[in-house]
Design a protein around this motif. Structure first.
Motif, PDB file in Angstrom:
ATOM      1  N   GLN A   1       4.536  -8.363  75.209  1.00 12.29           N
ATOM      2  CA  GLN A   1       5.077  -7.111  75.742  1.00 12.29           C
ATOM      3  C   GLN A   1       5.334  -7.212  77.239  1.00 12.29           C
ATOM      4  OE1 GLN A   1       2.052  -4.350  74.450  1.00 12.29           O
ATOM      5  NE2 GLN A   1       3.036  -4.008  72.443  1.00 12.29           N
ATOM      6  N   GLN A   2       4.413  -7.889  77.919  1.00  9.73           N
ATOM      7  CA  GLN A   2       4.630  -8.099  79.362  1.00  9.73           C
ATOM      8  C   GLN A   2       5.889  -8.917  79.624  1.00  9.73           C
ATOM      9  OE1 GLN A   2       0.892  -9.907  80.444  1.00  9.73           O
ATOM     10  NE2 GLN A   2       0.034  -7.952  81.188  1.00  9.73           N
ATOM     11  N   GLN A   3       6.071  -9.964  78.804  1.00  5.98           N
ATOM     12  CA  GLN A   3       7.263 -10.794  78.974  1.00  5.98           C
ATOM     13  C   GLN A   3       8.535  -9.997  78.700  1.00  5.98           C
ATOM     14  OE1 GLN A   3       6.247 -13.993  76.281  1.00  5.98           O
ATOM     15  NE2 GLN A   3       5.551 -15.329  77.976  1.00  5.98           N
ATOM     16  N   MET A   4       8.461  -9.175  77.635  1.00  9.52           N
ATOM     17  CA  MET A   4       9.618  -8.334  77.330  1.00  9.52           C
ATOM     18  C   MET A   4       9.885  -7.359  78.472  1.00  9.52           C
ATOM     19  SD  MET A   4       9.188  -7.439  73.270  1.00  9.52           S
ATOM     20  CE  MET A   4      10.587  -6.334  73.345  1.00  9.52           C
ATOM     21  N   LEU A   5       8.789  -6.791  78.999  1.00  6.19           N
ATOM     22  CA  LEU A   5       8.946  -5.861  80.117  1.00  6.19           C
ATOM     23  C   LEU A   5       9.511  -6.566  81.347  1.00  6.19           C
ATOM     24  CD1 LEU A   5       8.495  -3.026  81.217  1.00  6.19           C
ATOM     25  CD2 LEU A   5       6.158  -3.691  81.828  1.00  6.19           C
ATOM     26  N   MET A   6       9.000  -7.773  81.588  1.00 10.60           N
ATOM     27  CA  MET A   6       9.511  -8.537  82.733  1.00 10.60           C
ATOM     28  C   MET A   6      10.991  -8.870  82.549  1.00 10.60           C
ATOM     29  SD  MET A   6       6.264 -11.082  83.374  1.00 10.60           S
ATOM     30  CE  MET A   6       7.164 -12.072  84.559  1.00 10.60           C
ATOM     31  N   GLU A   7      11.366  -9.218  81.307  1.00 12.74           N
ATOM     32  CA  GLU A   7      12.769  -9.528  81.030  1.00 12.74           C
ATOM     33  C   GLU A   7      13.631  -8.291  81.226  1.00 12.74           C
ATOM     34  OE1 GLU A   7      16.087 -11.613  80.298  1.00 12.74           O
ATOM     35  OE2 GLU A   7      14.053 -12.435  80.541  1.00 12.74           O
ATOM     36  N   LYS A   8      13.106  -7.153  80.740  1.00 16.20           N
ATOM     37  CA  LYS A   8      13.858  -5.910  80.936  1.00 16.20           C
ATOM     38  C   LYS A   8      13.951  -5.572  82.415  1.00 16.20           C
ATOM     39  CE  LYS A   8      12.885  -3.798  76.445  1.00 16.20           C
ATOM     40  NZ  LYS A   8      12.223  -2.676  75.729  1.00 16.20           N
ATOM     41  N   ASN A   9      12.870  -5.828  83.146  1.00 17.23           N
ATOM     42  CA  ASN A   9      12.902  -5.577  84.590  1.00 17.23           C
ATOM     43  C   ASN A   9      13.928  -6.464  85.282  1.00 17.23           C
ATOM     44  OD1 ASN A   9      10.989  -3.561  84.528  1.00 17.23           O
ATOM     45  ND2 ASN A   9       9.251  -4.928  84.949  1.00 17.23           N
ATOM     46  N   ARG A  10      13.939  -7.749  84.851  1.00 21.19           N
ATOM     47  CA  ARG A  10      14.943  -8.651  85.424  1.00 21.19           C
ATOM     48  C   ARG A  10      16.360  -8.183  85.095  1.00 21.19           C
ATOM     49  NH1 ARG A  10      11.021 -12.726  84.151  1.00 21.19           N
ATOM     50  NH2 ARG A  10      11.929 -13.013  82.069  1.00 21.19           N
ATOM     51  N   LEU A  11      16.531  -7.735  83.831  1.00 25.70           N
ATOM     52  CA  LEU A  11      17.840  -7.215  83.429  1.00 25.70           C
ATOM     53  C   LEU A  11      18.205  -5.988  84.244  1.00 25.70           C
ATOM     54  CD1 LEU A  11      20.283  -7.261  81.528  1.00 25.70           C
ATOM     55  CD2 LEU A  11      18.937  -5.921  79.884  1.00 25.70           C
ATOM     56  N   LEU A  12      17.217  -5.091  84.404  1.00 22.62           N
ATOM     57  CA  LEU A  12      17.469  -3.894  85.199  1.00 22.62           C
ATOM     58  C   LEU A  12      17.790  -4.242  86.646  1.00 22.62           C
ATOM     59  CD1 LEU A  12      14.729  -1.461  83.833  1.00 22.62           C
ATOM     60  CD2 LEU A  12      17.196  -1.269  83.539  1.00 22.62           C
ATOM     61  N   GLU A  13      17.065  -5.225  87.187  1.00 20.68           N
ATOM     62  CA  GLU A  13      17.345  -5.655  88.563  1.00 20.68           C
ATOM     63  C   GLU A  13      18.753  -6.215  88.673  1.00 20.68           C
ATOM     64  OE1 GLU A  13      14.355  -8.413  89.669  1.00 20.68           O
ATOM     65  OE2 GLU A  13      12.746  -6.906  89.814  1.00 20.68           O
ATOM     66  N   ARG A  14      19.132  -7.026  87.646  1.00 24.91           N
ATOM     67  CA  ARG A  14      20.486  -7.597  87.669  1.00 24.91           C
ATOM     68  C   ARG A  14      21.540  -6.491  87.555  1.00 24.91           C
ATOM     69  NH1 ARG A  14      19.819 -10.853  83.916  1.00 24.91           N
ATOM     70  NH2 ARG A  14      20.930  -9.869  82.173  1.00 24.91           N
ATOM     71  N   LEU A  15      21.267  -5.535  86.613  1.00 24.62           N
ATOM     72  CA  LEU A  15      22.200  -4.419  86.461  1.00 24.62           C
ATOM     73  C   LEU A  15      22.244  -3.567  87.725  1.00 24.62           C
ATOM     74  CD1 LEU A  15      21.388  -3.259  82.806  1.00 24.62           C
ATOM     75  CD2 LEU A  15      23.420  -4.489  83.591  1.00 24.62           C
ATOM     76  N   ASN A  16      21.073  -3.374  88.331  1.00 22.21           N
ATOM     77  CA  ASN A  16      21.029  -2.597  89.570  1.00 22.21           C
ATOM     78  C   ASN A  16      21.799  -3.290  90.683  1.00 22.21           C
ATOM     79  OD1 ASN A  16      19.908  -0.374  91.240  1.00 22.21           O
ATOM     80  ND2 ASN A  16      18.853  -2.051  92.276  1.00 22.21           N
ATOM     81  N   THR A  17      21.647  -4.628  90.736  1.00 19.68           N
ATOM     82  CA  THR A  17      22.395  -5.401  91.740  1.00 19.68           C
ATOM     83  C   THR A  17      23.891  -5.255  91.511  1.00 19.68           C
ATOM     84  OG1 THR A  17      20.600  -6.995  91.946  1.00 19.68           O
ATOM     85  CG2 THR A  17      22.765  -7.694  92.725  1.00 19.68           C
ATOM     86  N   GLU A  18      24.284  -5.405  90.222  1.00 17.94           N
ATOM     87  CA  GLU A  18      25.703  -5.271  89.890  1.00 17.94           C
ATOM     88  C   GLU A  18      26.197  -3.860  90.203  1.00 17.94           C
ATOM     89  OE1 GLU A  18      26.000  -6.337  85.813  1.00 17.94           O
ATOM     90  OE2 GLU A  18      25.697  -8.493  86.159  1.00 17.94           O
ATOM     91  N   LEU A  19      25.328  -2.859  89.880  1.00 19.67           N
ATOM     92  CA  LEU A  19      25.706  -1.475  90.167  1.00 19.67           C
ATOM     93  C   LEU A  19      25.870  -1.247  91.662  1.00 19.67           C
ATOM     94  CD1 LEU A  19      26.185   1.410  89.183  1.00 19.67           C
ATOM     95  CD2 LEU A  19      23.698   1.787  89.276  1.00 19.67           C
ATOM     96  N   GLN A  20      24.925  -1.810  92.440  1.00 17.86           N
ATOM     97  CA  GLN A  20      25.026  -1.673  93.893  1.00 17.86           C
ATOM     98  C   GLN A  20      26.295  -2.331  94.425  1.00 17.86           C
ATOM     99  OE1 GLN A  20      23.167   0.228  95.822  1.00 17.86           O
ATOM    100  NE2 GLN A  20      21.969   0.819  94.011  1.00 17.86           N
ATOM    101  N   GLU A  21      26.620  -3.501  93.825  1.00 18.19           N
ATOM    102  CA  GLU A  21      27.857  -4.175  94.225  1.00 18.19           C
ATOM    103  C   GLU A  21      29.066  -3.318  93.884  1.00 18.19           C
ATOM    104  OE1 GLU A  21      27.741  -7.921  92.250  1.00 18.19           O
ATOM    105  OE2 GLU A  21      26.310  -8.833  93.661  1.00 18.19           O
ATOM    106  N   GLN A  22      29.040  -2.709  92.668  1.00 19.44           N
ATOM    107  CA  GLN A  22      30.148  -1.842  92.273  1.00 19.44           C
ATOM    108  C   GLN A  22      30.234  -0.620  93.177  1.00 19.44           C
ATOM    109  OE1 GLN A  22      29.682  -0.903  88.132  1.00 19.44           O
ATOM    110  NE2 GLN A  22      30.095  -3.000  87.439  1.00 19.44           N
ATOM    111  N   ILE A  23      29.039  -0.056  93.492  1.00 18.85           N
ATOM    112  CA  ILE A  23      29.019   1.100  94.392  1.00 18.85           C
ATOM    113  C   ILE A  23      29.590   0.722  95.756  1.00 18.85           C
ATOM    114  CG2 ILE A  23      27.495   2.657  95.677  1.00 18.85           C
ATOM    115  CD1 ILE A  23      25.689   2.703  93.211  1.00 18.85           C
ATOM    116  N   SER A  24      29.178  -0.488  96.218  1.00 18.14           N
ATOM    117  CA  SER A  24      29.680  -0.965  97.511  1.00 18.14           C
ATOM    118  C   SER A  24      31.194  -1.155  97.471  1.00 18.14           C
ATOM    119  CB  SER A  24      28.985  -2.279  97.872  1.00 18.14           C
ATOM    120  OG  SER A  24      29.488  -2.793  99.079  1.00 18.14           O
TER     121      SER A  24
END
Length: 539
Positions: free
Chosen positions: A132-155
């Motif tokens: 579950q921790q690994q899944m959570l970490m993977e989701k966190n990494r995915l969220l971070e990547r999506l957040n980065t992409e979102l920030q880039e799109q916002i920029s």
């Protein structure tokens, strides 16, 4: 007890210096589906763990060399193994030993002798947690990547919005400049015709949905009036698209006005929006509308009726909001009679008609316009306070300007160049035709005498000269016909504009008299249409 499916193939590292204990644990876990690695001391355990990261570690506390606490600390200090959970195994059950194990980084503690079900339950629980921790970490990494992409799109969007705002500001600035450039207050002239025209334009600026038909000779300023109507209206922040109907090839006119899709015909390599779509929200200026072919007139009528534009090759129509201002120097009513122009289209275009008077009928504006162009063009050429002689201004005032305001502007531009920075005189004026001479001739009369009085005196003087070729028996003394004949004889020719001034009559009366004298054989007609003039017939 079975290990959960999501833990199958998990790697378990078992560390114990007692082979009997290792055998027991291997036996316990042999049918669990787990992959097992075993080590008999701390150094070997670290070597195996750093080579292949275990999913969970079963670690004995009391071992020679590195004890379990030291091995655990080393595992937690290494990035490869810091996330691997450690379960201590020990016969020592006192609280202090357990606390020391947790301080070293362990997550659990089992007491020897080991019980199979307990060991499997602990492994299952911690593998589930790890999974579950690994899944959570993977989701966190995915969220971070999506957040980065979102920030880039916002920029990027902010940059695009900034660019769009900048473009809008520039467009607004251009629009304001255009509106300032074409505003009706900048019109030059004080004649009654000009004042009435300005009032008409102001009324049309307040009616942005009304189509307008602008009529007038070439050079009278039809496009200028059309731009003034647009830039003074509620449509001023939208495009003004000018189209010369006579300059569009007939085979391309449909595509130019209404657009086309890719592949609609040979050469249509991309989609193209037509003039109507380009002018959406604004004004479409159709110059030389009288030259539009009949086949295109029907399509134009359809768009004016329903506001729907369908590109060539397209299946879907687009709704547009366009005000059409059409202009022509042709007599559209005669084209209506000959069926060269559709009557229904005429009435669609002529929601309101504006007739521009020729410059020769705006005598009071000619000198004002000349001085206006003198200053305007002088500034463009870097000429400060350019001057023009009274004689040159007088010659300009006497000229009939077949090319209207455009010809006047060209005349001043030529004179500015030809004068080379000096005062403009008559020799710098490049007329298409010679200006008419002053009615007073070389010896001017007093201001109290009118031009008509002077012309009458000339007629009286000329009546004594019986040797002249004119047959005066057909004319009454001091008649209007007499004045026309005498003026033409004295100055070599006369046209409608001069006849109006000499006789102080309107265009229709002057035209009637000239045609009458021509029909009677007393005048010869020269030229065509607005360039028509008359000379005295030889007898």
């Amino acid at each position: 007890m079975n290990i959960p499916q999501n833990s199958t193939s998990a790697v378990v590292l078992i560390v114990d210096d007692q082979p009997d204990n290792l055998d027991i644990l291997v036996n316990y876990l042999s049918d669990s589906g787990l992959e097992l690695m075993v080590a008999t001391d701390g150094e070997q355990a670290l070597s195996l763990a750093f080579e292949r990261t275990p999913d969970i570690v079963l670690l004995d506390v009391m071992m020679p060399g590195l004890n379990g606490y030291q091995v655990c600390a080393e595992l937690k200090a290494n990035k490869k193994t810091e996330q691997s959970p450690v379960i201590f195994m020990s016969a020592l059950a006192d609280i202090d030993k357990r606390l020391e194990g947790f301080k070293a980084g362990a997550i659990d503690f089992v007491i020897k002798p080991l019980q199979r079900e307990e060991v499997l339950a602990r492994i299952k629980a911690h593998l589930t947690i790890r999974h579950q921790q690994q899944m959570l970490m993977e989701k966190n990494r995915l969220l971070e990547r999506l957040n980065t992409e979102l920030q880039e799109q916002i920029s990027k969007r902010k940059q695009a919005e900034q660019a769009l705002n900048l473009a809008d500001e520039r467009l607004s600035t251009i629009t304001r400049r255009e509106a300032e450039h074409w505003k009706i207050d900048a019109f030059v002239g004080q004649s009654l015709a000009t004042r009435e025209l300005i009032e008409e334009v102001r009324n049309l600026q307040a009616a942005p949905k009304t189509n307008v038909l602008v009529l007038g000779e070439s050079g009278t300023g039809k496009e200028l009036i059309s731009r003034a109507i647009h830039y003074g209206s509620a449509r001023s922040n939208k495009p003004f698209v000018a189209v010369n109907c006579s300059a569009i090839p007939a085979e391309l006119a449909d595509a130019e006005l209404f657009g086309h899709t890719k592949g609609a015909y040979t050469g249509a390599t991309t989609d193209r929006s037509g003039y109507f779509v380009q002018a959406d929200g604004g004004t479409l200026f159709l110059d030389e509308i009288g030259d539009m072919p009949l086949s295109l007139q029907a399509k134009l009528l359809r768009v004016l009726e329903d506001g729907l534009v369908t590109p060539i090759g397209g299946r879907q129509s687009r709704k547009v909001d366009v005000r059409v201002i059409a202009a022509t120097n042709l007599d559209l009513r005669s084209k209506l009679q000959t069926k060269e122009f559709r009557q229904d289209l005429f009435f669609r275009l002529a929601g309101y008609q504006v007739s521009l008077p020729p410059l020769r009928e705006r005598q009071g504006d000619i000198e004002l316009l000349a001085e206006h162009f003198l200053v305007l063009l002088g500034e463009q050429m870097g000429r400060e306070q350019p001057e023009i002689s009274p004689q040159a201004l007088s010659a300009i005032g006497r000229y009939h300007f077949p090319g209207n305001v455009r010809e006047l502007k060209n005349l001043i531009e030529y004179a500015l160049i030809a004068s080379r920075g000096q005062m403009i005189t008559e020799r710098h004026l490049h007329f298409m035709e010679e200006p008419r001479q002053s009615l007073a001739g070389e010896n001017s009369v007093s201001g109290a005498e009118s031009d008509v009085d002077l012309a009458q005196e000339q007629v009286e003087d000329a009546s004594i000269q019986t040797s002249e070729s004119v047959n005066w028996k057909h004319l009454k003394a001091n008649s209007q016909e007499n004045l026309i004949i005498e003026y033409a004889k004295t100055h070599g020719k006369i046209d409608n504009t001069i006849a109006q001034q000499v006789l102080e009559v309107d265009h229709s009366r002057a035209s009637y008299l000239l045609k009458k004298l021509h029909k009677e054989g007393l005048l010869n007609k020269q030229g065509q249409r607005r360039w028509t003039y008359y000379t005295v017939a030889a007898h």
